[in-house]
Design an enzyme around this catalytic site. Sequence first.
Site, PDB file in Angstrom:
ATOM      1  N   ASP A  45      54.477  28.064  93.915  1.00 57.64           N
ATOM      2  CA  ASP A  45      54.144  26.784  94.958  1.00 57.64           C
ATOM      3  C   ASP A  45      52.855  26.777  95.114  1.00 57.64           C
ATOM      4  O   ASP A  45      52.273  27.904  95.363  1.00 57.64           O
ATOM      5  CB  ASP A  45      55.180  26.528  95.918  1.00 57.64           C
TER       6      ASP A  45
ATOM      7  N   GLU B  83      52.883  25.983  89.725  1.00 55.72           N
ATOM      8  CA  GLU B  83      52.581  24.633  90.352  1.00 55.72           C
ATOM      9  C   GLU B  83      50.889  24.447  90.372  1.00 55.72           C
ATOM     10  O   GLU B  83      50.578  24.790  91.383  1.00 55.72           O
ATOM     11  CB  GLU B  83      53.200  24.159  91.465  1.00 55.72           C
TER      12      GLU B  83
ATOM     13  N   ASP C 250      61.751  30.386  94.352  1.00 55.25           N
ATOM     14  CA  ASP C 250      60.485  29.544  94.504  1.00 55.25           C
ATOM     15  C   ASP C 250      59.620  30.653  95.388  1.00 55.25           C
ATOM     16  O   ASP C 250      60.271  31.256  96.211  1.00 55.25           O
ATOM     17  CB  ASP C 250      60.550  28.301  95.456  1.00 55.25           C
TER      18      ASP C 250
ATOM     19  N   HIS D  43      61.550  17.985  93.076  1.00 57.01           N
ATOM     20  CA  HIS D  43      61.994  17.931  94.516  1.00 57.01           C
ATOM     21  C   HIS D  43      60.825  17.039  95.235  1.00 57.01           C
ATOM     22  O   HIS D  43      60.952  16.742  96.465  1.00 57.01           O
ATOM     23  CB  HIS D  43      62.284  19.235  95.204  1.00 57.01           C
ATOM     24  N   ASP D  44      59.765  17.176  94.634  1.00 56.11           N
ATOM     25  CA  ASP D  44      58.465  16.441  95.397  1.00 56.11           C
ATOM     26  C   ASP D  44      58.186  14.962  94.650  1.00 56.11           C
ATOM     27  O   ASP D  44      57.302  14.320  94.932  1.00 56.11           O
ATOM     28  CB  ASP D  44      57.365  17.136  94.912  1.00 56.11           C
TER      29      ASP D  44
END
Length: 557
Positions: A201, A258, A99, A333-334
Amino acid sequence: MATTRWWKDEIVYQVYPRSFQDTNNDGIGDLQGVIRRLDYLKTLGITMIWLSPVYRSPMVDMGYDISDYQAIDPQFGTMADFDELLKEAKKRGIKLIMDLVVNHTSDQHTWFKQALADSNSPYRNYYIFKKTTDGQVPNNWRSIFGGSTWTAVPNEPGTYYFHTFAPQQPDLNWENPQLRQAIYRMINWWLDKGIAGYRIDAITHLKKDLDWASLPPDGKDGLVSVIKKGQNRPGLNKFLDELKTATFKKYNAVTIGEAYGVPAANLPQFIGPDGYFSMIFDFSYLNIDIANVDEWYRGKADWTIKDLKKTIFSAQKAIKQAGGWTANVLENHDQPRVLSKLIKNSAEQTPQAAKALAAMYYFLPGVPFIYQGQEIGMKNFQRSSIKQFNDVSSINNYQTALKAGLQPKQALKLLNDRSRDNARTPMQWDNTQFGGFSQTQPWLELGNDRQGINVAAEEQDSASVLNFYRRMGKLRQDKRYHSTFIDGQLRELTVPNEVIGYQRRSANQTITVLVNLAATVQNVSRPVGSVLLNSHTKLQLNQNQLILKPYQAVVFG
């Protein structure tokens, strides 16, 4: 990078290390746990692991608040453990991506600590500080996690620092060339280690409008969403171009952005043949169930299977027109668990429905991503108190919901539906007290709807969700169909509203995917070819009609 697109063949599995496997019985998953489960992951046909953050962090936002980019947090192990994971994954033909969180750091990062300690420090310019003459905050922007985007600097009246997310996540100042160079050095350090690339991210937040002007409020709190002045703003392209040239391009690295809020017209810049990234996530249908992705306390959206279908195919069309590639996802994960989110009736949230959703997305053009636990059909939890939540966004949204006039019970219901903690409950390996995740109380309570939903039970059942994912992996990599799944054209089929139907076509092959997302039987024309995959044990045909049972998915070729 754009010439080979080597990553088109990948099948990616996202590991959320904190909740994957605990090996030292402290209730927190670790890198040794990922190593222990590599052989299991290999059975899914995956070729790449996306490892959610394992950097040193105070864990306010569960590792997305990084205090040292080049250190492993002791909760997860050591850099030696990381190197071992890289080596053991490689032995099994599995690549590793990390990430990349470069919109902000933790407020515990050395840079920020030095910026706070000395207003004349060069690190003050690594972040965004503003001094106002009237002592009020510089503007009325609302952070994504709720409340103002500005936090007062201690002992400096009228001085504030900026954060798109939580106050403990100060934004980096990408206008500063020294900061950018420091970031590029760090990125290349990891690429030199041998990682294959990054999931990136919050990348569309790097550029802010430098007028820092207030806007008319869009909520009762008198604030306006930061995304109006700090997401996809003019000038972002300069940063993303430079980032790619200074790092990823040199290593032929894979990058998945993202990239919330990117207009279709800008997609070629992001993922076209010479785009900033290899691909971006197709989030189009992930948030179909809520009215506002950043302020989900405002309530749910009304949607139908027909809407879902339209959203999926519109997004695919835009990606194709951009000449790009997409990362196809059901969960991350979100996000809440897809079975609980897209199957509205809880009685229908069955393994059959989990398999139907899997087939729906897995064979679309692009790279399939599997989030841990998705492959066994994990579901959302039901919590009865705000004290049972860990996620900073959930807790902040709960408080914002109460301020907006919702009753605690209403706010809690929304939280149970949408909390990011839904995806973060420990992985369910078996049916023991702590799910085979740990021998001690985990950092986050396990899900409470897990009867029969675990790896050990599903290993024994040929019709399980787990074994269906394994069969999908084998089919996608089967030499007879591989090139059609990777490069075949997409054609949407005219089918009943409750059925999602499409074909993947190459010069000499047509593969048909039909998915019934209704609790009722649906009739469709029988496709040409033989059955390659069936989520049920039987197939019902009536002359030229295929009779799809509730939540049945079939693939013909």
